[in-house]
Design a protein around this motif. Structure first.
Motif, mmCIF file in Angstrom:
data_model
loop_
_atom_site.group_PDB
_atom_site.id
_atom_site.type_symbol
_atom_site.label_atom_id
_atom_site.label_comp_id
_atom_site.label_asym_id
_atom_site.label_seq_id
_atom_site.Cartn_x
_atom_site.Cartn_y
_atom_site.Cartn_z
ATOM 1 N N ARG A 1 0.689 -1.431 -0.326
ATOM 2 C CA ARG A 1 0.034 0.401 0.230
ATOM 3 C C ARG A 1 0.869 1.718 -0.060
ATOM 4 N N THR A 2 2.509 1.013 0.767
ATOM 5 C CA THR A 2 2.686 2.461 0.683
ATOM 6 C C THR A 2 3.106 2.483 -0.500
ATOM 7 N N HIS A 3 3.440 1.487 -1.142
ATOM 8 C CA HIS A 3 4.354 1.806 -2.426
ATOM 9 C C HIS A 3 3.181 1.609 -4.411
ATOM 10 N N LEU A 4 2.050 1.578 -2.824
ATOM 11 C CA LEU A 4 0.421 1.601 -4.722
ATOM 12 C C LEU A 4 0.992 2.248 -6.078
ATOM 13 N N LYS A 5 1.287 3.298 -5.984
ATOM 14 C CA LYS A 5 1.235 4.560 -7.038
ATOM 15 C C LYS A 5 2.872 4.056 -7.634
ATOM 16 N N GLU A 6 4.116 3.411 -7.128
ATOM 17 C CA GLU A 6 4.645 3.070 -8.154
ATOM 18 C C GLU A 6 4.364 2.097 -8.659
ATOM 19 N N VAL A 7 3.883 1.433 -8.079
ATOM 20 C CA VAL A 7 3.538 -0.144 -8.548
ATOM 21 C C VAL A 7 2.524 0.169 -10.013
#
Length: 133
Positions: free
Chosen positions: A2-8
């Motif tokens: 969830r903390t990297h959702l934008k990057e994913v």
């Protein structure tokens, strides 16, 4: 995750393969449109249109259990798209577990990711085309 959702999601939009693992299961996050475009090329509709003496047009997918009919080719294809949608629903509910249907995963994903218009385009000219360079 969830903390990297934008990057994913950004990586997925660029066409990069993003994998995630939980336990022994590895999952992929990817662009739905890239997957749909790939399936458009590699899943063959094997469509055959034919007319008969009653001025009806039949649309048949050779090697698959789909036959539809209409007053013309457009009507037969529209009816075939409806049949494909019904099949995808049944596949998700129960047919996907049957050995004679389990191999249709790619077809189901193509149906699910496509609009009716995109499915008609696939029926008319899709499948087994070389990638666009």
């Amino acid at each position: 995750m969830r903390t990297h959702l934008k990057e994913v999601l950004d990586a997925s939009a660029r066409g990069q393969t993003v994998t995630m693992q939980r336990g022994g299961l590895v999952s992929v996050v990817m662009s739905a449109e890239l997957l749909r475009t790939h399936l458009f090329r590699v899943v063959s509709p094997r469509l055959r249109l034919s007319g008969d003496d009653s001025d009806r047009t039949t649309a048949r997918m050779e090697g698959r259990p789909f036959v539809s009919e209409g007053i013309d080719a457009d009507g037969a294809l529209a009816d075939l798209v409806l049949s494909l949608r019904e099949y995808a629903d049944a596949w998700e509910d129960r047919l996907g577990f049957a050995s004679n249907h389990s191999g249709n995963w790619g077809l189901i994903q193509l149906i699910t990711l496509s609009t009716d218009e995109q499915l008609v385009e696939w029926l008319e000219r899709g499948g087994e085309q070389p990638p666009v360079s």
